[in-house]
Design a protein around this motif. Sequence first.
Motif, PDB file in Angstrom:
ATOM      1  N   LEU A  65     -27.679 -27.012 -26.877  1.00  0.00           N
ATOM      2  CA  LEU A  65     -27.873 -28.360 -27.157  1.00  0.00           C
ATOM      3  C   LEU A  65     -26.671 -28.912 -28.051  1.00  0.00           C
ATOM      4  O   LEU A  65     -25.988 -29.930 -27.891  1.00  0.00           O
ATOM      5  CB  LEU A  65     -29.193 -28.515 -27.799  1.00  0.00           C
ATOM      6  N   ALA A  66     -26.472 -28.183 -28.984  1.00  0.00           N
ATOM      7  CA  ALA A  66     -25.412 -28.659 -29.963  1.00  0.00           C
ATOM      8  C   ALA A  66     -24.038 -28.612 -29.428  1.00  0.00           C
ATOM      9  O   ALA A  66     -23.207 -29.533 -29.536  1.00  0.00           O
ATOM     10  CB  ALA A  66     -25.432 -27.631 -31.467  1.00  0.00           C
ATOM     11  N   GLY A  67     -23.682 -27.536 -28.607  1.00  0.00           N
ATOM     12  CA  GLY A  67     -22.617 -27.429 -27.753  1.00  0.00           C
ATOM     13  C   GLY A  67     -22.412 -28.560 -26.971  1.00  0.00           C
ATOM     14  O   GLY A  67     -21.167 -29.340 -26.491  1.00  0.00           O
ATOM     15  N   GLY A  68     -23.512 -28.773 -26.184  1.00  0.00           N
ATOM     16  CA  GLY A  68     -23.584 -29.983 -25.232  1.00  0.00           C
ATOM     17  C   GLY A  68     -23.389 -31.395 -25.779  1.00  0.00           C
ATOM     18  O   GLY A  68     -22.626 -32.235 -25.248  1.00  0.00           O
ATOM     19  N   VAL A  69     -23.815 -31.418 -26.894  1.00  0.00           N
ATOM     20  CA  VAL A  69     -23.564 -32.857 -27.553  1.00  0.00           C
ATOM     21  C   VAL A  69     -22.164 -32.931 -28.229  1.00  0.00           C
ATOM     22  O   VAL A  69     -21.398 -34.066 -27.905  1.00  0.00           O
ATOM     23  CB  VAL A  69     -24.523 -32.876 -28.978  1.00  0.00           C
ATOM     24  N   VAL A  70     -21.502 -31.955 -28.691  1.00  0.00           N
ATOM     25  CA  VAL A  70     -20.222 -31.914 -28.983  1.00  0.00           C
ATOM     26  C   VAL A  70     -19.248 -32.257 -27.763  1.00  0.00           C
ATOM     27  O   VAL A  70     -18.413 -32.986 -27.924  1.00  0.00           O
ATOM     28  CB  VAL A  70     -19.734 -30.742 -29.812  1.00  0.00           C
ATOM     29  N   LEU A  71     -19.512 -31.622 -26.934  1.00  0.00           N
ATOM     30  CA  LEU A  71     -18.714 -31.521 -25.601  1.00  0.00           C
ATOM     31  C   LEU A  71     -18.896 -32.987 -24.758  1.00  0.00           C
ATOM     32  O   LEU A  71     -17.961 -33.598 -24.463  1.00  0.00           O
ATOM     33  CB  LEU A  71     -19.206 -30.705 -24.611  1.00  0.00           C
ATOM     34  N   GLY A  72     -20.127 -33.565 -25.010  1.00  0.00           N
ATOM     35  CA  GLY A  72     -20.230 -35.056 -24.744  1.00  0.00           C
ATOM     36  C   GLY A  72     -19.620 -36.133 -25.418  1.00  0.00           C
ATOM     37  O   GLY A  72     -18.969 -36.946 -24.968  1.00  0.00           O
ATOM     38  N   LEU A  73     -19.619 -36.071 -26.715  1.00  0.00           N
ATOM     39  CA  LEU A  73     -18.736 -36.644 -27.687  1.00  0.00           C
ATOM     40  C   LEU A  73     -17.461 -36.801 -27.488  1.00  0.00           C
ATOM     41  O   LEU A  73     -16.695 -37.536 -27.445  1.00  0.00           O
ATOM     42  CB  LEU A  73     -19.000 -36.539 -29.218  1.00  0.00           C
ATOM     43  N   LEU A  74     -16.670 -35.433 -27.393  1.00  0.00           N
ATOM     44  CA  LEU A  74     -15.530 -35.491 -26.816  1.00  0.00           C
ATOM     45  C   LEU A  74     -15.110 -35.939 -25.484  1.00  0.00           C
ATOM     46  O   LEU A  74     -13.968 -36.621 -25.358  1.00  0.00           O
ATOM     47  CB  LEU A  74     -15.080 -33.671 -26.677  1.00  0.00           C
ATOM     48  N   ALA A  75     -15.926 -35.713 -24.688  1.00  0.00           N
ATOM     49  CA  ALA A  75     -15.741 -36.459 -23.426  1.00  0.00           C
ATOM     50  C   ALA A  75     -15.614 -37.800 -23.484  1.00  0.00           C
ATOM     51  O   ALA A  75     -14.673 -38.417 -22.988  1.00  0.00           O
ATOM     52  CB  ALA A  75     -16.702 -36.077 -22.231  1.00  0.00           C
ATOM     53  N   VAL A  76     -16.326 -38.609 -24.355  1.00  0.00           N
ATOM     54  CA  VAL A  76     -16.474 -39.869 -24.307  1.00  0.00           C
ATOM     55  C   VAL A  76     -15.375 -40.666 -25.115  1.00  0.00           C
ATOM     56  O   VAL A  76     -14.738 -41.365 -24.771  1.00  0.00           O
ATOM     57  CB  VAL A  76     -17.825 -40.469 -25.225  1.00  0.00           C
ATOM     58  N   TRP A  77     -15.034 -39.844 -26.362  1.00  0.00           N
ATOM     59  CA  TRP A  77     -13.674 -39.979 -26.953  1.00  0.00           C
ATOM     60  C   TRP A  77     -12.369 -39.859 -26.032  1.00  0.00           C
ATOM     61  O   TRP A  77     -11.595 -40.713 -26.198  1.00  0.00           O
ATOM     62  CB  TRP A  77     -13.534 -39.276 -28.038  1.00  0.00           C
ATOM     63  N   TRP A  78     -12.346 -38.862 -25.263  1.00  0.00           N
ATOM     64  CA  TRP A  78     -11.276 -38.521 -24.196  1.00  0.00           C
ATOM     65  C   TRP A  78     -11.290 -39.811 -23.192  1.00  0.00           C
ATOM     66  O   TRP A  78      -9.940 -40.538 -23.016  1.00  0.00           O
ATOM     67  CB  TRP A  78     -11.431 -37.386 -23.461  1.00  0.00           C
ATOM     68  N   LEU A  79     -12.383 -40.304 -22.741  1.00  0.00           N
ATOM     69  CA  LEU A  79     -12.339 -41.425 -21.729  1.00  0.00           C
ATOM     70  C   LEU A  79     -11.953 -42.734 -22.771  1.00  0.00           C
ATOM     71  O   LEU A  79     -11.251 -43.483 -21.918  1.00  0.00           O
ATOM     72  CB  LEU A  79     -13.556 -41.712 -21.230  1.00  0.00           C
ATOM     73  N   VAL A  80     -12.301 -42.834 -23.878  1.00  0.00           N
ATOM     74  CA  VAL A  80     -12.119 -44.130 -24.301  1.00  0.00           C
ATOM     75  C   VAL A  80     -10.620 -44.241 -24.847  1.00  0.00           C
ATOM     76  O   VAL A  80      -9.918 -44.970 -24.609  1.00  0.00           O
ATOM     77  CB  VAL A  80     -12.725 -44.392 -25.682  1.00  0.00           C
ATOM     78  N   ALA A  81      -9.843 -43.027 -25.164  1.00  0.00           N
ATOM     79  CA  ALA A  81      -8.611 -42.951 -25.390  1.00  0.00           C
ATOM     80  C   ALA A  81      -7.736 -43.124 -24.405  1.00  0.00           C
ATOM     81  O   ALA A  81      -6.422 -43.455 -24.534  1.00  0.00           O
ATOM     82  CB  ALA A  81      -8.275 -41.542 -26.098  1.00  0.00           C
ATOM     83  N   HIS A  82      -8.225 -42.777 -23.046  1.00  0.00           N
ATOM     84  CA  HIS A  82      -7.380 -42.971 -21.840  1.00  0.00           C
ATOM     85  C   HIS A  82      -7.684 -44.179 -20.994  1.00  0.00           C
ATOM     86  O   HIS A  82      -6.956 -44.639 -20.129  1.00  0.00           O
ATOM     87  CB  HIS A  82      -7.775 -41.888 -20.979  1.00  0.00           C
TER      88      HIS A  82
END
Length: 193
Positions: A65-82
Amino acid sequence: MKRSVLGLDRFLILLLGLVLLVSGVAVGAWGLGYLSTVWSGAPDELSTTPATDVLSASWWGWAALAGGVVLGLLAVWWLVAHRTHHSIGPLRLPGTGSQGRLTLDGSAAADVAADVIARTRGVHSAKGKTIADRGQLVADLHVTVEPDADLRGVAEATDAAMADLAVVLGRSDVRSRVTLDVARSARQQSRVS
């Protein structure tokens, strides 16, 4: 998109490519029996017991669950940055000093230029806006012409409208981009009897 984000993308893609290349070569060498000549501790066969033990541990669900949350936040940051952010605010007119009290809506001016082009014979429609593209200020016009339009006349009208727009904006750093599309069918003219 910022250069730092592009640099990070390229670095991560290079790193991922190297990991996949080394892993692929190692698996191929292991399958052919050559891995033991390079690495003396290479196993003859793999066991899934350690992975099964980890998956059956009581803490695994919370860790996943913690890994999924971290990966989800990284994915949102990556999409916003692009995301591409092309819109610009009001343009400060030259000669207004550092305060910039006289401003102009560049997109409204480009839209007026598009309206002028739209009055040209053979032009179906035209829209315009001013955007920031790769660090440059660009008056971006999208013109749709009739299939039987005189392209030379449309080009002359476009050149004249863009010259007028440059005078209105009063800036030498504005570039122009005009995209011409051809309508699928000619516009039907209304008849008066």
